[in-house]
Design a protein around this motif. Structure first.
Motif, PDB file in Angstrom:
ATOM      1  N   LYS A 615      34.163  15.757 100.426  1.00  0.00           N
ATOM      2  CA  LYS A 615      33.482  15.801  99.133  1.00  0.00           C
ATOM      3  C   LYS A 615      31.970  15.623  99.273  1.00  0.00           C
ATOM      4  N   ASN A 616      31.561  15.144 100.450  1.00  0.00           N
ATOM      5  CA  ASN A 616      30.130  14.942 100.690  1.00  0.00           C
ATOM      6  C   ASN A 616      29.476  16.140 101.360  1.00  0.00           C
ATOM      7  N   LEU A 617      30.278  17.189 101.625  1.00  0.00           N
ATOM      8  CA  LEU A 617      29.713  18.383 102.243  1.00  0.00           C
ATOM      9  C   LEU A 617      28.817  19.112 101.246  1.00  0.00           C
ATOM     10  N   PRO A 618      27.767  19.745 101.731  1.00  0.00           N
ATOM     11  CA  PRO A 618      26.898  20.502 100.815  1.00  0.00           C
ATOM     12  C   PRO A 618      27.581  21.783 100.370  1.00  0.00           C
ATOM     13  N   GLU A 619      27.116  22.323  99.251  1.00  0.00           N
ATOM     14  CA  GLU A 619      27.603  23.630  98.817  1.00  0.00           C
ATOM     15  C   GLU A 619      27.093  24.687  99.789  1.00  0.00           C
TER      16      GLU A 619
END
Length: 988
Positions: A615-619
């Motif tokens: 969920k902390n990955l960038p778009e």
């Protein structure tokens, strides 16, 4: 090569996407019968699909919750994405609608009851009085006729007296009195006699007429007066009756209006339903709920909207379900949901979630929602594992190459392979499905293997004192040496992939074809394009004073060389011990592998909610939320699954007593817990089974005419017609054609060919259990006269599951035989020793058992991806053995002893093998981070496959090659490491 790459790659823009599970079905008897059912039975509203909306609260049956749910439904209808897909006014049905409708019906019934009672009473009164008046009128008419006839007789008597003066008046009067029912007394005679006297004394016509009037009407005056009074009284009664008849007509119209309202109450608008609930208090609502959800209250299908553990009649429940029917417009013809359905069901989820109160919880479960999550999980998986695979490959190449240009060339080659592969898919019209998410990673891993072997061999040859060390000369020698191995590797790997053509599952066949094309593209790119680019670039750079000589990974001594030489050292000291140990480990693995399960169901393709770190990955790498699997498990545990059904199709002379007997036997078996324990039982304790008998029973309960036909055909009172069955079917179609067509197939000529039973099964039940139970039910039908087939989606999934296991076994055997024959033949032609091919394949056979044992230990089943692991193990693993065997055989030509050849081969080719294994394992290993569950398992198990294949090639194969050299090797190969042997080898 660049032009060819662009030409083939142009097809990539035509690749379509499919997530339907229907594509995995093959032609079987069960699938043919299911198609027969869909083509000849009315399976519900045409071109529709259903969505289950489940609302959870402390008590979903209180007035507040019921009202809130109707408001949610109103918001759904107000949503453009949702409303445009709804199948009619009553497309949303649930307990709130049933309760509100029952309330409306109750009010109408309460209004209808006194009206009906008054109508019946007044109708009886009017009927009775009308009959009385008619009778009285008839009597008065008869009385008038009698009086008129008597008057006529008196007139004839007077005429006789007038004509014959000697006739006696009394005699004439008595004759009239004797021939009439009118009672004539002395007073009447006196009047008659007076008229006679006047007649005889009359001197003119006027006096004669007056005498006649007195002798006729005058005699009967009191009778005529009474008749007039009776007629007046009867007229008054007629007027009163007309007033009552008018009232009766008004009551009839009112009664008809109320009955029409009652019949149409089930189609009451949502606004009317909300108004009804608002007008009811809690006790009225509780009473209505008790009525519609009690075992003896006619709850029927209302229980299908309640949890399976609901207590019938209770006014307290923590969850309830609605069914939303959507039009598909043919969009589900292939089993895949369109964007229209996906968007509408996602909009439903947004609406109900936003409308739910703080303590409420709502979920949406439907084809579009599932399709969306499967498609998103494929896209999210690619978004995560694709970059990770490339990143890992780049890092591995940095370690192996330590040269930026070679790294870039490797990446360009990978890109070209992917472009050509997906271009082929587009030109061949092969859709991209769940399985093909593994293809990019698979090709990345295999492609980089080719690059590493080509580049490492080129580097070796540039430092080889026996060959030309210039760029072009080293590449020519390197490709001549490693090229043969690459061709053999390509052929054996393609054989492994193409062995999947034997599978009856179409996507597995497509996967095998695409993967084989991909490996051929890898050979072309890294055997032609990339070497050509490298030669041109390196010559260009060296022409300008830049040294492009690099050291091959794993050579030149050091820690890696020591590790890689462990296999050759063990082969020199105790080759038979190594082989025996490997065989013992394989035996243990084979035992475990025999117990690996096979799985194919919808749950396999539904992703768990991704871990928090993602969920902390960038778009655009950040994955979405996934709830379908959790929702599916909840529905399975607590509700009737709308799409979890099995069917039994019975064909033959079904419109006969024997046919009805067989149908009843099958229905009894389906309701028997000992025969079919996984049949879904509703909370009222009844199994959810629909058949011609259940339809007859429901129609008979509502239609008196059909009920009479039904009862007349049931002579023994067991609820099953035992005579005139065809007439009963005819009557059923005449009374309820839609319901009848859902369970009975009637041809255009009017004959009856087949019937079906629709049996709801528990959502979480295993496909094996359901299939076995449904076949047991079908087995109760007489097989000589009738054909009974168990079918349905669950059964078709079980067939696919069995086909997966067949694929595992057949593809493994075909791959082993084909690769064995190929290697034996090629090594016999190229090396003069067919036995070398057999020894080269042995480590791969051992590694197959190791991977099967690992699957058992990790609890990984055979599914659509892991089911190909055995053939992939052979196809991928044999590459490592081929490279080492080929290099060893080449080194035997120029080394003094076999030990020197072994050392050079293991440390030289072994370094390339280690590099390729590391990149391939890393490439497949990143699939463990995929969102799609089968991809996770495939990545883990394929990574282990590569590790096992590498270990078998560098640890076990050297010992096997020692044995081969001693017994089957070339004459010039020295097996002793002694000065004499060295001198002899030098002389040779």
């Amino acid at each position: 090569m660049l032009v060819l790459t662009l030409a083939v790659g142009a097809g990539a823009t035509q690749v379509s996407q499919s997530s339907s599970l229907d594509q995995f079905q093959s032609e079987t008897t069960e699938s043919e019968k299911l198609s027969y059912i869909e083509g000849n039975f009315s399976t519900g509203q045409e071109n529709t699909t259903t969505v289950q909306v489940i609302v959870r609260d402390e008590n979903v049956l209180d007035k507040e919750s019921l009202t809130e749910m109707l408001e949610m439904q109103a918001e759904l209808r107000a949503n453009e994405s949702v409303n445009g897909t709804l199948a009619g006014q009553n497309a949303i049905v649930g307990i709130p609608n049933i309760v509100a409708t029952a309330g409306i019906q109750g009010e109408i019934a309460r209004e209808l009851e006194p009206t009906a009672a008054e109508f019946e009473r007044l109708n009886a009164t009017v009927t009775s009085e009308r009959s009385a008046i008619q009778q009285q009128t008839a009597r008065l008419e008869q009385r008038a006729a009698t009086l008129n006839e008597t008057a006529d007789r008196l007139e004839r008597a007077l005429q006789t007296i007038q004509q014959q003066s000697s006739v006696d008046a009394r005699t004439q009067f008595e004759q009239v009195s004797a021939n009439t029912s009118v009672e004539l007394d002395a007073e009447d005679f006196a009047t008659f006699n007076q008229s006679v006297q006047r007649l005889r004394a009359a001197t003119n016509q006027s006096q004669v007429e007056a005498a006649f009037r007195l002798g006729t009407r005058g005699v009967l005056q009191s009778e005529y007066q009474q008749l007039q009074r009776d007629r007046a009284t009867l007229e008054d009664r007629g007027n009163e009756l007309e007033s009552k008849a008018n009232r009766l007509q008004s009551l009839g119209a009112e009664l008809q209006r109320l009955q029409s309202r009652l019949e149409n109450a089930s189609s009451a608008s949502l606004a009317a339903q909300r108004e009804q609930l608002d007008s009811m208090n809690e006790s009225q609502i509780d009473a209505t709920i008790t009525q519609v959800l009690s075992q003896n209250g006619g709850g029927g299908q209302a229980f299908a909207f309640m949890p399976t553990d609901y207590d019938p009649g209770s006014t307290d429940a923590s969850a309830t379900m609605w069914i939303v029917t959507q039009t598909t417009e043919g969009e589900l013809a292939t089993g895949a949901a369109s964007d229209r359905l996906v968007n509408s069901q996602l909009a439903m989820e947004t609406v109900v979630s936003a409308a739910a109160e703080e303590n409420d919880d709502a979920l949406v479960f439907g084809t579009g929602k599932i399709s969306d999550e499967i498609n998103r999980s494929m896209a999210d998986s690619l978004a995560i594992v694709g970059p990770l695979a490339l990143l890992f490959v780049v890092l591995a190449l940095v370690v192996a190459y330590r040269d930026l240009l070679d790294i870039l060339l490797g990446i360009v080659g990978i890109g070209a392979v992917l472009v050509m592969t997906f271009g082929f898919m587009g030109w061949a019209e092969i859709p991209f499905n769940q399985m093909f998410v593994a293809v990019p990673v698979l090709l990345i891993g295999l492609s980089i293997d080719y690059a590493i072997h080509t580049f490492m061999r080129h580097r070796e040859e540039r430092h080889n004192e026996y060959t030309a060390s210039d760029v072009r000369g080293a590449m020519r020698v390197g490709l001549a040496g490693v090229g043969v191995a690459l061709i053999w590797v390509t052929a054996t790997t393609a054989i492994g992939f193409l062995s999947n053509l034997t599978s009856p599952v179409p996507p597995i066949q497509d996967f095998g074809i695409v993967s084989a094309v991909g490996i051929l593209a890898a050979l072309a790119v890294f055997g032609v394009l990339i070497p050509a680019l490298k030669v041109e670039i390196d010559e260009f750079l060296e022409g300008r004073g830049i040294d492009r000589k690099k050291t091959a990974f794993g050579t030149g001594g050091g820690r890696f060389s020591s590790l890689l030489s462990a296999g050759s050292t063990a082969a020199r000291k105790a080759p038979y011990v190594v082989i025996l140990g490997a065989v013992l480990i394989s035996a243990v693995g084979a035992v475990g592998g025999s117990q690996v399960d096979t799985s194919f169901n919808q749950e396999d393709f539904l992703a768990e909610d991704p871990p928090d770190w993602t969920k902390n990955l960038p778009e655009p790498f950040k994955p979405g939320d996934y709830s379908a699997k959790e929702n599916l498990e909840y529905v399975n545990e607590n509700f009737l699954r709308q799409d979890s059904q099995a069917q039994v199709l019975i064909e033959g002379p079904v419109a006969t007593t024997e046919g009805m007997t067989e149908l009843q036997a099958a229905r009894t078996a389906a309701g028997n817990d000992s025969v079919a324990p996984n049949v879904q039982v509703l909370s009222d304790g009844n199994p959810d089974i629909r058949s011609p008998l259940s339809v007859m029973e429901s129609v008979a309960a509502e239609n008196e005419s059909f009920n009479a036909t039904f009862q007349q055909a049931d002579t023994n009172g067991d609820g099953v017609p035992d005579q005139n069955v065809e007439a009963v079917y005819d009557s059923l179609f005449a009374t309820a054609p839609g319901e009848a067509a859902g369970v009975i197939h009637r041809t255009e000529s009017g004959s009856y060919e087949a019937v079906r039973m629709v049996i709801s099964v528990e959502g979480g039940a295993s496909g094996s259990a359901v299939t076995s139970q449904m076949r047991d039910i079908a087995g109760t039908v007489d097989g000589e006269t009738f054909t009974a087939t168990a079918t349905g989606q669950t059964i078709l999934f079980k067939i696919i599951q069995d086909q997966l296991l067949d694929t595992v076994i057949e593809s493994l055997l075909i791959t082993l035989v084909a690769v064995f024959a190929f290697l034996m033949f090629t090594y016999r032609i190229t090396e003069g020793s067919a036995s070398l091919g057999a020894f080269t394949l042995m480590p791969v056979v051992l590694s197959v058992t190791w991977i099967l044992g690992t699957m058992f230990l990790l609890g990984i089943p055979f599914n659509i991806l892991t089911g190909m692991i055995t053939s992939l193990t052979v196809g991928l693993g044999v590459a490592y053995s081929i490279h080492l065997s080929e290099r060893y055989n080449q080194e035997l030509e120029r080394a003094d002893t076999m030990w020197e050849a072994m050392e050079t081969a293991v440390t030289g080719t072994g370094g390339a093998l280690l590099g390729s294994a590391a990149t391939t394992v890393g490439g497949f290993g990143v699939l463990a981070f995929a969102i799609l569950p089968p991809l996770q398992q495939f990545g883990i198990i394929t990574g282990m496959t590569i590790i096992y294949a590498f270990l078998a090639s560098v640890l076990v194969l050297p010992s096997l090659l020692v044995v081969w050299t001693r017994f089957f090797g070339p004459d010039h190969a020295s097996v002793e490491d002694t000065p004499a042997a060295t001198a002899a080898a030098a002389e040779d």
